[in-house]
Design an enzyme around this catalytic site. Sequence first.
Site, short mmCIF file in Angstrom:
data_model
loop_
_atom_site.label_atom_id
_atom_site.label_comp_id
_atom_site.label_asym_id
_atom_site.label_seq_id
_atom_site.Cartn_x
_atom_site.Cartn_y
_atom_site.Cartn_z
CG ASP A 1 -0.24 -0.03 2.54
OD1 ASP A 1 0.74 -0.79 2.68
OD2 ASP A 1 -0.66 0.70 3.47
CG ASP B 1 7.17 4.18 2.35
OD1 ASP B 1 7.23 2.97 2.61
OD2 ASP B 1 6.56 4.99 3.07
CD GLU C 1 3.97 0.40 7.04
OE1 GLU C 1 4.86 0.59 7.88
OE2 GLU C 1 3.61 1.29 6.23
CD GLU D 1 8.72 0.54 5.35
OE1 GLU D 1 8.86 1.54 4.62
OE2 GLU D 1 7.62 0.11 5.72
ZN LIG Z 1 6.75 2.16 4.22
#
Ligand SMILES: [Zn+2]
Length: 392
Positions: free
Chosen positions: A70, A100, A134, A160
């Site tokens: 997401d 991200d 998330e 990440e």
């Molecule tokens: Zn992230």
Amino acid sequence: MNVVELTRKLVSFQSINPPGDESAAISFIGQWLQGIGFDVQVCSFGDRRANLVARFGPQQSPLCLSGHIDVVPLGTAQWQHDPFAGEEIDGRLYGRGSCDMKGGIAAFLVAIENLLRSHKALRNGILIIITGGEETGCTGARALTEQISPPAACLLVIPEPTSNEPVIAHKGVAWLKLVTKGKTAHGSMPDQGINAITKMAHALIALSDTPLPGAHHPVLGHATFNVGMIGGGLNTNSVADLCWANVDIRLTPNCSAQDIQKWIAQTAPDVIIEQVIAQCPSVYTDPHEPNVASVLKKLHDDRLIVHPQGKAIDVAPCAGHNHVEYDPAEDVTSAVYFTDASVLKSWLGDVPTLILGPGDGFMAHKTDEYVEVEKLERSVSIFERIVADRCL
Ligand SMILES: [Zn+2]
């Protein structure tokens, strides 16, 4: 597909959360993984919401690679680059989620494909967990932990955005809605009522002035407390019978959410915790843990990670370890944001955890988000070494 093409493909899925719309991206990744021999399980957690769990090879203690698919909304500012096209300009690949963290997911997928091309059998297997939800407090990962029984793992790596610098720790959060209650009365006769706003004011000052529980952590420091929002009362000329405040507490391994609840009860007994808005524990792995140290040494020797200059963190040398040759503590740092590791680390039996991905942390959630192509390609090499170290 190379890592640029795969990142571009993942960016093309508009998996914006909220509202959350991950199922198309999840089914693409599922088919892609099946194509290279993985067993794939898709776990839905709502309308167009899904997580994915995929396994290859022996699963007694696999390497677990995990990322969220997401992305945050685009924001109100105009983008100069199409947020879902993955345009590549001057060594940067643009798009929502490129940094991200769709670029990080693409990097480990390509690394695995490259290794499986030459190694059909693994000594130790691979477990992949792709989550949704998330960005709104690890809701997808949490749903997954309720749907399937916890698998084993020897190491968890989450790409990440860290600019390819290994991160071993981040704080956790407790976001709480606090409430005080009073008794309403006419504003000209405050002695007839009990004012919930002044009660809250005293409570918040007491909480702000009282040290949070838990000793200073060598990497993450102290827990912190901040009041983010407040409201209460009905009108100017009444005694307020209700006041609420949303507080943001950042947790460390020495200060858990349970410690915070006790601390609030003792410090501000008038306050009721009406709602836990979000709650995730902190994450910390000793860099001398053997699986982590082994991976870090390999990446260090191959010059794929560089000593984070000026950011070296204060980790006590482990007893009996000779650090003359290489100390993995020199190659690690900590992050300010929280990740799915908050949920997955404890679910996977407190597995040693590294956060290590190609995006730059400052780029996450920004307008015209991008990832540098050079860092994407380096991330593929990093994941090839990690998979080789743990699985071949
Ligand atoms: Zn992230």
